[in-house]
Design a protein around this motif. Structure first.
Motif, PDB file in Angstrom:
ATOM      1  N   ALA A 246       2.741 -12.697 -16.838  1.00 47.45           N
ATOM      2  CA  ALA A 246       3.203 -11.416 -16.294  1.00 47.45           C
ATOM      3  C   ALA A 246       2.030 -10.560 -15.836  1.00 47.45           C
ATOM      4  O   ALA A 246       2.084  -9.903 -14.793  1.00 47.45           O
ATOM      5  CB  ALA A 246       4.025 -10.673 -17.338  1.00 47.45           C
ATOM      6  N   SER A 247       0.954 -10.563 -16.610  1.00 43.26           N
ATOM      7  CA  SER A 247      -0.228  -9.788 -16.238  1.00 43.26           C
ATOM      8  C   SER A 247      -0.822 -10.283 -14.926  1.00 43.26           C
ATOM      9  O   SER A 247      -1.179  -9.493 -14.046  1.00 43.26           O
ATOM     10  CB  SER A 247      -1.270  -9.864 -17.358  1.00 43.26           C
ATOM     11  N   GLY A 248      -0.908 -11.618 -14.776  1.00 47.17           N
ATOM     12  CA  GLY A 248      -1.447 -12.172 -13.540  1.00 47.17           C
ATOM     13  C   GLY A 248      -0.578 -11.856 -12.337  1.00 47.17           C
ATOM     14  O   GLY A 248      -1.089 -11.518 -11.260  1.00 47.17           O
ATOM     15  N   GLU A 249       0.745 -11.969 -12.517  1.00 48.93           N
ATOM     16  CA  GLU A 249       1.651 -11.671 -11.411  1.00 48.93           C
ATOM     17  C   GLU A 249       1.605 -10.187 -11.036  1.00 48.93           C
ATOM     18  O   GLU A 249       1.645  -9.829  -9.847  1.00 48.93           O
ATOM     19  CB  GLU A 249       3.078 -12.071 -11.786  1.00 48.93           C
ATOM     20  N   ALA A 250       1.502  -9.299 -12.024  1.00 49.19           N
ATOM     21  CA  ALA A 250       1.424  -7.862 -11.748  1.00 49.19           C
ATOM     22  C   ALA A 250       0.138  -7.520 -10.999  1.00 49.19           C
ATOM     23  O   ALA A 250       0.136  -6.715 -10.056  1.00 49.19           O
ATOM     24  CB  ALA A 250       1.506  -7.076 -13.052  1.00 49.19           C
ATOM     25  N   LYS A 251      -0.948  -8.163 -11.399  1.00 45.43           N
ATOM     26  CA  LYS A 251      -2.223  -7.907 -10.728  1.00 45.43           C
ATOM     27  C   LYS A 251      -2.184  -8.394  -9.283  1.00 45.43           C
ATOM     28  O   LYS A 251      -2.653  -7.710  -8.365  1.00 45.43           O
ATOM     29  CB  LYS A 251      -3.356  -8.603 -11.482  1.00 45.43           C
ATOM     30  N   SER A 252      -1.595  -9.578  -9.063  1.00 51.67           N
ATOM     31  CA  SER A 252      -1.488 -10.107  -7.700  1.00 51.67           C
ATOM     32  C   SER A 252      -0.640  -9.191  -6.824  1.00 51.67           C
ATOM     33  O   SER A 252      -0.981  -8.926  -5.662  1.00 51.67           O
ATOM     34  CB  SER A 252      -0.875 -11.509  -7.760  1.00 51.67           C
TER      35      SER A 252
END
Length: 351
Positions: A246-252
């Protein structure tokens, strides 16, 4: 039914024995019935010592073992169906699977006696027996072994099956096997059944391929974890992976949407810098750019040092095409000289 009512008609020594067996059974989590048929007394004592600290073996009359099993209110009465022949009771705190593996691993080879039933095919292997010529060669032949005297020794010419599984061992064969130190049977405690937490386990339930079972469990665990992650089902084992995803997707998303957040500002600045440099490289006139970007445009326009060196080498070494071009130029010059008068005439014609 109480133990007193069951044992009031039997002698005191039997009553004491039943009480001792019942006390032993009550002190363990698991209790099993083991077959001790054919185990010599000395080896049985060795097995007791090997089990010390792991399990306790109790051997008594079958009628007393049954009474004790019925007296202990732990579900052990189900084991009475397995008490027949030469047996003993085994108490342990190990789980039934560990107990079964331990008993199987502790089995050892032993000689077979006349009159016993062969547990498997008995084979006398080919090779030199190491025995001097004598009557023993005839004994080998009598039991079905392909034997003869060769180079001063008795040899078995080929692997010879002298008895098939399930057949009784003759006295002659028992003597031959003893002379050759062949021990065709395994001696150990054969577990008939074990009760743990009120559940009866028989050998076929306990004979597991541990490595294959472990591999199956690991594969199932991995598939369950992947399903939990892909379906976004938070569990103790997957919540960290879900949070990281989730953190990676939010950052992207923040980077692509140019959301000015403190955590993504370095990435946004890097992205903008890359885009500016790419745009500056496409401007042909560096003077049209701000002073800060002129150097960027010049760097993009200048060929690399290696490319320039390659170009110089190509200039210094004329290729076949260059030589052909020079030859073509010379021919053209000759043609011009030859046709010069015609050119001047055309010029005169058109004034």
């Amino acid at each position: 039914m109480s133990a007193d009512r069951k044992t009031e008609a039997i002698p005191q020594w039997k009553r004491t024995e039943v009480d001792a067996i019942a006390e032993m059974l009550s002190s363990y989590d698991s209790v099993g019935v083991v077959d001790i048929t054919g185990i010599p007394s000395r080896q049985l004592q060795d097995m007791r010592r090997n089990l010390h600290g792991t399990a306790e073996l109790r051997v008594s009359r079958n009628t007393l073992l049954v009474r004790a099993l019925e007296d202990v209110d732990e579900g052990f009465e189900a084991l009475t169906d397995f008490v027949s022949g030469q047996v003993g009771l085994l108490g342990t705190d190990e789980n039934p699977f560990s107990l079964f593996r331990q008993l199987e691993a502790s089995k050892t080879s032993a000689p077979i006696n006349a009159g016993e039933v062969a547990p498997n095919d008995i084979v006398i292997s080919a090779g030199d027996t190491g025995m001097d010529p004598g009557p023993f060669v005839g004994e080998l032949q009598n039991v079905g072994a392909a034997a003869r005297i060769d180079e001063g020794s008795i040899k078995v010419l080929e692997d010879s099956t002298v008895l098939e599984a399930g057949e009784a061992v003759s006295a002659d064969l028992a003597n031959v096997l003893a002379e050759l130190e062949i021990e065709p049977k395994e001696v150990g405690l054969d577990l008939r059944a074990v009760v743990a937490d009120g559940v009866v386990f028989e050998p076929e339930d306990l004979a597991l391929d541990v490595e294959a079972y472990r591999a199956d469990v690991q594969a199932a665990t991995a598939r369950g974890r992947n399903l939990s992650i892909n379906a976004a089902i938070p569990t103790a084992g997957t919540v960290s992976a879900l949070l990281a995803t989730a953190s990676g997707e939010a950052k992207s998303l923040a980077i692509h949407a140019s959301i000015e957040d403190e955590s993504v500002m370095p990435d946004l600045i890097g992205k903008a810098d890359t885009q500016v440099r790419a745009l500056a490289a496409r401007i042909e006139d560096p003077e049209a750019l701000p002073a800060a970007l002129q150097a960027v445009a010049e760097e993009a326009a200048e060929p690399s040092a290696d490319a320039a060196a390659d170009a110089d080498e190509q200039d210094d070494e004329p290729t076949d095409e260059a030589e052909a071009s020079e030859s073509s130029d010379e021919e053209s010059a000759d043609d011009d000289e030859d046709g010069g008068d015609g050119g001047e005439a055309l010029g005169d014609m058109f004034g």
